[in-house]
Design an enzyme around this catalytic site. Structure first.
Site, short mmCIF file in Angstrom:
data_model
loop_
_atom_site.label_atom_id
_atom_site.label_comp_id
_atom_site.label_asym_id
_atom_site.label_seq_id
_atom_site.Cartn_x
_atom_site.Cartn_y
_atom_site.Cartn_z
N ASP A 31 2.98 -5.75 -5.56
CA ASP A 31 3.48 -4.38 -5.72
C ASP A 31 3.76 -4.07 -7.19
O ASP A 31 4.93 -4.07 -7.59
CB ASP A 31 4.75 -4.20 -4.88
CG ASP A 31 5.19 -2.76 -4.81
OD1 ASP A 31 4.41 -1.88 -5.22
OD2 ASP A 31 6.31 -2.51 -4.36
N GLU A 44 7.89 1.45 -12.51
CA GLU A 44 8.94 1.04 -11.57
C GLU A 44 9.48 -0.35 -11.87
O GLU A 44 10.69 -0.57 -11.86
CB GLU A 44 8.36 1.08 -10.15
CG GLU A 44 9.30 0.55 -9.10
CD GLU A 44 8.69 0.58 -7.69
OE1 GLU A 44 7.57 1.10 -7.53
OE2 GLU A 44 9.35 0.10 -6.76
N GLU A 62 6.39 0.10 5.18
CA GLU A 62 7.73 0.49 4.74
C GLU A 62 8.29 1.66 5.57
O GLU A 62 8.78 2.64 5.04
CB GLU A 62 7.72 0.82 3.25
CG GLU A 62 7.22 -0.35 2.41
CD GLU A 62 7.18 -0.07 0.92
OE1 GLU A 62 7.11 1.10 0.53
OE2 GLU A 62 7.20 -1.06 0.16
#
Ligand code: BDP
Length: 714
Positions: A379, A407, A305
């Site tokens: 993820d 998240e 990322e």
């Protein structure tokens, strides 16, 4: 005095009257609920002997004081003696400090206690809490206090606990400007500007809370790292935190930006095999240890990322990790090297990439490197399979990375007991050495005899008064610590203990709240990502549904990449005919997951493309089953809110109302998820909603256009 106490207890429980903002977490030390209970513990708590002298002993003494004041509402003065001829009823002392007569009584058991472990033993009318180290003694004290907080019996106590995992860390994704990546409870609790001069009480309470659940390390900065934290300006500040945490057994770790040598000192390269780079890291380590003599080591996110890494120099992850490991080795430091490495330019299925990259490097890392692997290969989704690296790296220690901050699971406003999800992962069988080779055994080192073991939790803590946004987020922090100490811990017990310590010992409350909590995980999966759906959250902030997310710079950050819905079918074929991510698992699993008929419905669309009218084991078509699960999820959320409403008056109004209000958000968002996902997928299935599934409140256009500014945590 006695009379006053009695009348107080008789009229109304003081706990219900007092406002409670949740700041004290599970260390509420709630007053004894009646005189009989108070009397039962009184003799013991009024006669404590604490032997030894160290900053950790001071912490123990203070904690005993805080707890006794809480239990008796300040009506008893804690009297803690340090005289070893004292006739105390509770003795707290390291084995070496105990009078010989006690040591003889404990005999062989003393040899069973390891470094950080402890023994609590009721013997001849006394309770002995003992250990080999200061930190073991602190853990033992907290365990005894937990026993009292949950109103356990003291007679007959016999608890010997050794942590099964060595590194038990919180990972804070906190930036130096105090924003928190994926943080939903306010800003970072680290006030770098005021450090090193001001040590806030919150740092101390943070350390107390962590020590009470056995957490022994904190990586305090974001994995998307800022090299500045490695400069003297920040090292001085980090050192102040380390000093504050030391008596609590908590070591500081820092995230290292891979190209720090270039950013901080203008080196022309960060190539890990370049001698100038190696020398730079060695010097940097020497500098760090001059500030923080017991610095734990580095946590590194590389080649992921946008973060720089060894790929930039055509080097391997092992080359990168080893250079940093060599630098900290002389001081006893370690490197936690993350396996979350993937790249949009690599053509293979994203979930295969970490395994493809790390598996061939097994055994190539220094002995002070541990590879940190997320629980699943994608993820932190609401439900993922265990990561295929677990069980596949016999010669390289692996540690777990769980995400305590939610998240992808409703963020701060949803109640979802993460421990239920973690238990599912920990108990998964890798079959690495035949049946029973669970992830938990990989982590505790017993499967492959790892020299290092660890578990990290991405923290959900922020400046919100209750630390975690949702009061029940505290339960996730608590459970993380407990599972890091012992991944085999029972999640029902953890949940129950947390409820008792945090709110009340009233069995009606505890039973109902526990029931809500234990059903919350499956409920959330149903209203977000049933049947193995994944990564269908809104773009970037990941709050709310976004199954329509497509296009943009990176395909592997879209929803359509993962669900692949069209008129005929939905799901990602990861069998041999597709991406063959399945090939990374043991043959036993290939058999089960290779066939849609034998794949549990929870993972159906993770592995298979299934036509909308395919009949499933439930007797429903795929479309009907999906719609019904979304509906069940919504009904589950409503049930949670209704059950909670029945508990009004059983705990303080402040926390009751806060949770109630968040449950209302949860119900609305569950409906939002159901309605928007079913409208979106319904375009492909072309089928009507089955009976019992409510009609969406709005049309698809509405959901597609729904936007909110400044969603937190990015
Ligand atoms: C993802 C988050 C991103 C993190 C990344 C990581 O969306 O903010 O930086 O994981 O773990 O879940 O590095």
């Amino acid at each position: 005095m006695y009379k006053i106490v009695i009348s107080f207890f008789l009229f109304i429980s003081p706990v219900l009257l007092k406002a409670n903002d949740g700041y004290k977490l599970w260390l509420q030390y709630l007053p004894f609920e009646n005189i009989a209970v108070a009397d039962y513990y009184r003799d013991y708590l009024e006669n404590i002997t604490l032997l030894g002298n160290s900053p950790t002993h001071e912490v123990i003494r203070k904690e005993l004081g805080i707890s006794i004041t809480g239990f008796f509402e300040g009506r008893t003065t804690p009297n803690i003696s340090s005289d070893n001829t004292n006739s105390g009823l509770i003795w707290i002392a390291k084995a070496e400090d105990l009078p010989e007569s006690f040591r003889n009584l404990l005999g062989e058991r003393l040899n069973e206690i390891n470094d950080e472990g402890y023994l609590i033993k009721y013997i001849q009318g006394k309770i002995l809490v003992t250990s080999n180290s200061d930190f073991g003694l602190l853990y033992g004290t907290f365990a005894l206090l937990k026993n009292i907080q949950t109103r356990g019996k003291l007679e007959g106590l016999d608890i010997l606990e050794n942590p099964k995992i060595k590194l038990r860390l919180l990972n804070h994704w906190d930036n130096l400007n105090r924003t928190v990546e994926r943080g939903y409870a306010g800003f970072s609790i680290w006030n770098w500007h005021r450090l090193p001069h001001h040590i806030d009480q919150q740092y101390i309470d943070y350390a107390r809370a962590n020590a009470s659940i056995g957490i022994n390390g904190a990586s305090v900065t974001n994995v998307n790292a800022n090299a500045l934290v490695l400069t003297p300006e920040y090292l001085e500040k980090a050192a102040a935190l380390a000093d504050a945490f030391r008596p609590y057994g908590i070591k500081i770790y820092l995230t290292a930006r891979f190209n720090a040598p270039m950013m901080l000192d203008n080196l022309p390269t960060a190539d890990p095999l370049d001698p100038r780079v190696q020398a730079w890291w060695k010097k940097k380590a020497e500098e760090i240890y001059s500030y923080i003599p017991d610095f734990g080591g580095f946590l590194v996110k590389a080649d992921s990322e946008g973060q720089p890494g060894p790929h930039n120099y055509s080097r391997t992850q092992a080359d990168g990790a080893n250079t940093l490991a060599d630098a900290v080795k002389p001081y006893g430091g370690i490197v936690m090297w993350r396996a979350f490495v993937y790249n949009e330019k690599t053509p293979t299925d994203r979930i295969k990439q970490a395994y493809d990259e790390f598996k061939p490097l097994d055994g190539k890392f220094r002995d002070n490197v541990i590879v940190q692997v997320k629980n699943g290969p994608l993820d932190f989704q609401p439900r993922e399979l265990f990561h295929p690296l677990f069980g596949a790296m016999p010669n390289t220690p692996l540690m777990m990375e769980f995400q305590v901050t939610k998240e992808y699971l409703g963020q701060e406003s949803h109640w979802v007991n993460l421990a239920s999800m973690w238990e599912e992962i920990l108990q998964s069988d890798t079959y690495a050495k035949g049946k029973g080779s669970t992830v938990s055994k990989v982590l505790d080192g017993s499967l492959h005899q790892y020299n290092l073991t660890g578990m990290a939790g991405v923290s959900n803590i922020g400046t919100d008064r209750n630390w975690t946004g949702h009061h029940t987020g505290q339960a996730d922090w608590y459970a993380f610590g407990k599972l890091a100490w012992n991944p085999e811990s029972n999640v029902g017990e953890i949940t129950e203990d947390w409820l008792k310590m945090t709110f009340s010992n009233d069995p009606d409350f505890v039973n109902s709240a526990k029931n809500i909590s234990l059903k919350s995980y499956e409920t959330l999966v149903n209203y977000m990502t049933p049947l193995g759906l994944h990564h269908i959250m809104a773009r970037s902030h990941h709050w709310g549904p976004g199954p329509w997310v497509t296009g943009g710079g990176r395909d592997d950050w879209t929803a359509t990449y993962y669900h692949r819905a069209d008129k005929n079918a939905i799901g990602f074929d990861r069998t041999e005919n597709g991406s063959n991510a399945l090939g990374q698992y043991a043959p036993e699993w290939k058999k089960v997951w290779g066939d849609p008929e034998t794949t549990p419905l929870e993972f159906l669309l993770w592995f298979h493309r299934v036509s909308w009218n395919q009949k499933l084991s439930t007797g429903n078509t795929l479309w009907d089953e999906m719609a019904m699960r979304y509906q069940q999820g919504v009904e589950g959320a409503r049930w949670m809110a209704n059950e909670w409403a029945k508990l009004e008056g059983k705990i303080d109004q402040e926390r009751y109302s806060h949770i109630s209000s968040f449950l209302n958000i949860q119900v609305k968002e569950a409906e939002w998820w159901r309605d928007s996902c079913l409208l979106y997928f319904g375009q492909f299935s072309g089928r009507p909603l089955p009976k019992g599934v409510e009609k969406p409140k709005h049309d698809l256009e509405y959901y597609l256009n729904f936007k909110r500014n400044f969603v937190p945590g990015i």
